[in-house]
Design an enzyme around this catalytic site. Structure first.
Site: not given
Ligand code: AP5
Length: 240
Positions: A33, A108, A147, A181, A192
């Site tokens: 994402k 989410r 990552r 991270r 998660r």
């Molecule tokens: P990346 O693009 O970083 O993936 P992502 O989907 O953004 O993963 P996140 O871990 O950031 O999502 P998340 O939803 O768990 O965390 P968030 O920060 O939102 O890609 C991952 C890796 O793969 C990278 O190294 C990239 O280079 C590689 N990659 C990408 N595409 C690729 C491809 N096509 N091929 C190969 N490699 C690839 O949230 C963190 C925390 O915040 C949550 O756990 C929760 O506690 C809280 N939180 C956030 N939003 C909410 C909400 N709305 N409600 C409640 N709690 C929330």
């Protein structure tokens, strides 16, 4: 989700009556994402708004919000809906969000999706499209383990194998050190996935029901996925 559910996109559109183009990005942790939202934001000229980035910035700043969300982020749980919705409401009220945003990681839960709909409706708006990046859960652990994230506020993303920086451990864009991270440690990743996938699938179903889900495969090269996302958004906007 069923095949029939995937083949949706009945009502997505471009800017709404308020003039804003609101797109949401859905996907499991590690689905890509953040990677795609950053690129789509550049292609479509919209701000990239990530709840995860906003929470991590609050943690770094040592703000009251940071203290509130810390226990949830550390154990891989979702932050309560009320806190998350307030953060998004405040961000959407900022001037640069007037033309629209790409929401990454929000909503989410179904209550978050409904709160977003009420918030946008109150200003004559709506969600234009929900972009769902589908990835087999088996791929996610490897994605998250490899990552690396830039320590500058823009949090540029890398992967040790699929997207390495030119110089190991250093961001190509602003020269800042990269870090892993804390919630990418294997035990937290497992939590998660266990806790966050079920509500995420409910949100996907919610957007299937409202007719605005646009799905893309997330197991292809990063550039191919970006092109596909732009294509599905443009195609949906033409149809609207
Ligand atoms: P990346 O693009 O970083 O993936 P992502 O989907 O953004 O993963 P996140 O871990 O950031 O999502 P998340 O939803 O768990 O965390 P968030 O920060 O939102 O890609 C991952 C890796 O793969 C990278 O190294 C990239 O280079 C590689 N990659 C990408 N595409 C690729 C491809 N096509 N091929 C190969 N490699 C690839 O949230 C963190 C925390 O915040 C949550 O756990 C929760 O506690 C809280 N939180 C956030 N939003 C909410 C909400 N709305 N409600 C409640 N709690 C929330």
């Amino acid at each position: 989700m069923t095949q029939a559910a995937r083949a949706t996109a009945a009502r997505p559109a471009g800017p709404d009556a308020s003039g804003a183009r609101i797109l949401v990005m859905l996907g499991a942790p590690g689905a890509g994402k953040g990677t795609q939202a950053e690129r789509l934001a550049a292609r479509l000229g919209l701000p990239h708004v990530s709840t995860g980035d906003l929470f991590r910035a609050a943690l770094r700043a040592g703000s009251p919000l940071g203290a509130d969300v810390r226990p949830y982020l550390e154990r891989g749980a979702l932050v309560p809906d009320s806190v998350t919705v307030d953060v998004i409401a405040a961000r959407l009220a900022e001037p640069d969000a007037r033309r629209g945003v790409i929401l990454d990681g929000f909503p989410r839960t179904v209550p978050q999706a409904e709160a977003l709909e009420r918030l946008l409706a109150s200003r004559g708006g709506r969600v234009a499209g929900a972009l769902y990046i589908e990835v087999d859960p088996d791929l996610l652990v490897e994605r998250l383990a490899g990552r690396r994230v830039c320590t500058a506020p823009a949090a540029h993303l890398y992967h040790v194998e699929s997207r390495p920086p030119l110089v190991a451990g250093v961001c190509d864009i602003d020269g800042m050190p990269l870090e892993q991270r804390r919630d990418d440690e294997p035990a937290t990743v497992r939590t998660r996935l266990e806790r966050q996938l079920p509500p995420m699938y409910e949100v996907v179903d919610h957007y299937v029901e409202t007719g605005i889900l646009l799905s893309v495969r997330g197991d292809l090269p990063i550039d191919v996925i970006t092109d596909e996302l732009v294509r599905v958004v443009e195609r949906a906007e033409k149809r609207a």
